[in-house]
Scaffold this motif. Structure first.
Motif, mmCIF file in Angstrom:
data_model
loop_
_atom_site.group_PDB
_atom_site.id
_atom_site.type_symbol
_atom_site.label_atom_id
_atom_site.label_comp_id
_atom_site.label_asym_id
_atom_site.label_seq_id
_atom_site.Cartn_x
_atom_site.Cartn_y
_atom_site.Cartn_z
ATOM 1 N N LEU A 21 -10.465 -4.283 -3.146
ATOM 2 C CA LEU A 21 -10.736 -3.667 -1.831
ATOM 3 C C LEU A 21 -10.182 -2.182 -1.807
ATOM 4 O O LEU A 21 -9.373 -1.894 -2.708
ATOM 5 C CB LEU A 21 -10.020 -4.342 -0.615
ATOM 6 N N GLU A 22 -10.725 -1.181 -1.445
ATOM 7 C CA GLU A 22 -10.264 0.064 -1.394
ATOM 8 C C GLU A 22 -9.604 0.450 -0.030
ATOM 9 O O GLU A 22 -9.829 0.127 0.892
ATOM 10 C CB GLU A 22 -11.565 1.003 -1.533
ATOM 11 N N LEU B 23 0.928 -1.093 -0.053
ATOM 12 C CA LEU B 23 -0.069 0.154 0.083
ATOM 13 C C LEU B 23 0.968 1.251 0.045
ATOM 14 O O LEU B 23 2.065 1.237 0.495
ATOM 15 C CB LEU B 23 -1.101 0.053 1.291
ATOM 16 N N SER B 24 0.260 2.436 -0.477
ATOM 17 C CA SER B 24 0.953 3.525 -0.645
ATOM 18 C C SER B 24 0.031 4.644 0.123
ATOM 19 O O SER B 24 -1.115 4.370 0.328
ATOM 20 C CB SER B 24 1.444 3.904 -1.959
ATOM 21 N N SER B 25 0.354 5.751 -0.159
ATOM 22 C CA SER B 25 -0.499 6.940 0.269
ATOM 23 C C SER B 25 -1.568 7.337 -0.769
ATOM 24 O O SER B 25 -1.428 6.904 -1.619
ATOM 25 C CB SER B 25 0.219 8.067 0.475
ATOM 26 N N GLY B 26 -2.582 7.822 -0.097
ATOM 27 C CA GLY B 26 -3.855 8.339 -0.829
ATOM 28 C C GLY B 26 -4.982 7.118 -1.121
ATOM 29 O O GLY B 26 -4.768 6.212 -0.365
ATOM 30 N N VAL B 27 -5.879 7.322 -1.822
ATOM 31 C CA VAL B 27 -6.982 6.391 -2.069
ATOM 32 C C VAL B 27 -6.859 5.550 -3.164
ATOM 33 O O VAL B 27 -5.910 6.185 -4.227
ATOM 34 C CB VAL B 27 -8.225 7.183 -2.295
ATOM 35 N N GLU B 28 -6.592 4.153 -2.886
ATOM 36 C CA GLU B 28 -6.416 3.213 -4.157
ATOM 37 C C GLU B 28 -7.027 1.999 -4.036
ATOM 38 O O GLU B 28 -7.556 1.706 -2.902
ATOM 39 C CB GLU B 28 -4.966 3.043 -4.071
ATOM 40 N N VAL B 29 -7.690 1.467 -5.138
ATOM 41 C CA VAL B 29 -8.253 0.257 -5.204
ATOM 42 C C VAL B 29 -7.289 -0.832 -5.619
ATOM 43 O O VAL B 29 -6.900 -0.965 -6.924
ATOM 44 C CB VAL B 29 -9.555 0.450 -6.098
#
Length: 293
Positions: free
Chosen positions: A150-151, A115-121
């Motif tokens: 998944l978000e 995972l990284s920063s911000g919104v990601e699916v």
């Protein structure tokens, strides 16, 4: 088998009628027969076990197929997925699908993606371990994998993604940014694309100018000067040289003033390359009267 029976008949016959068989020959014949029978029984057992294994595998595949369809719905997916101390968990107790008595669901594992920063699916793998019992009451395992969209936000689980909606949003955002616009999403979730920052020299802007020049104005686009020459609108009528106040509709007459095209109902339809205007007269007629088509 026929040879063995014949040898047995010879052995049991009277000494005067046949030479007979020794005990060693009888034992050998019996051993051969036992091996043949055991081989046939072993093949039958293996075939039965293979059929049972294939049947169980098909049942597990059917379970996985139904689970994928169930999790395609955002609300149903979120009823199964949870987060605890940074780890993702899945509880399938509310998933209504009955497995055969000889198959049971064992452990489940969700492999959390990077995972990284911000919104990601992100597509998140889920491993499911099934336990099956054989005819000899031994346990075997069948492992299956599914993937759930998944978000996440700044590394934390937010919920299951609505794949269809998110794919449409992603496509809209991608197209907006490819054209040089700025993608925006308000608090209600509505999307918009701000085109005000698009570079006038971008391919989109230049191509748009060319299409408008050639298809709408009927002109000839000059790629060097980026201007529209030979303005021609033969297929269109424009009243840009009059105003609504110019029409004296109350008296039953239609007239105008200050027109570059002289005469009533004569309007600009284009501009010649030398700067003069092209005129087009709009005629009215009543059906049934002479000269009216």
């Amino acid at each position: 088998m026929k040879s063995f029976k014949r040898m047995l008949d010879i052995f049991l016959s009277s000494p005067g009628k046949a030479r007979g068989m020794s005990m060693v020959e009888v034992v050998v014949a019996g051993g051969i027969t036992s091996l043949v029978v055991l081989g046939v029984m072993n093949i039958a057992t293996k075939s039965q076990e293979q059929t049972s294994t294939v049947t169980k595998s098909l049942k597990v595949d059917d379970y996985i197929r139904n689970l994928r369809n169930y999790m395609a719905d955002k609300a149903q997916c979120e009823s199964l997925i949870g987060a605890s101390e940074g780890n993702l968990t899945i509880d399938l107790s509310s998933f209504d699908y009955e497995l055969p008595s000889n198959i049971s669901l064992g452990s489940t594992t969700i492999i959390k993606p990077e995972l990284s920063s911000g919104v990601e699916v992100l597509p998140t793998p889920i491993l499911l371990y099934f336990k099956t019992k054989t005819s000899s009451d031994n346990e075997k395992s069948i492992v299956r994998r599914i993937t759930a969209p998944l978000e996440f936000k700044d590394g934390d689980y937010v919920g299951c993604s609505n794949y269809q909606v998110e794919s449409q949003k992603s496509a809209f955002k991608l197209i907006c940014e490819m054209m040089g616009g700025a993608y925006q999403e308000d608090t209600s979730g509505d999307d918009s694309c701000d085109y005000t920052n698009i570079n006038p020299s971008s391919i989109l802007a230049l191509r748009t100018k060319q299409v408008i020049c050639e298809n709408f104005f009927g002109g000839s686009y000059n790629s060097s000067t980026r201007k529209c020459d030979s303005f021609n609108m033969n297929t269109l009528a424009t009243g840009s040289n009059i105003t609504i106040a110019s029409f004296l509709l109350g008296s039953g007459n239609v007239s105008s003033y200050g027109q570059l095209c002289s005469g009533q109902n004569n309007f600009i339809s284009g501009v010649n390359s030398n700067g003069t205007v092209k005129c087009k007269e709009v005629k009215f007629c009543t059906k049934g009267k002479p000269g009216c088509p």
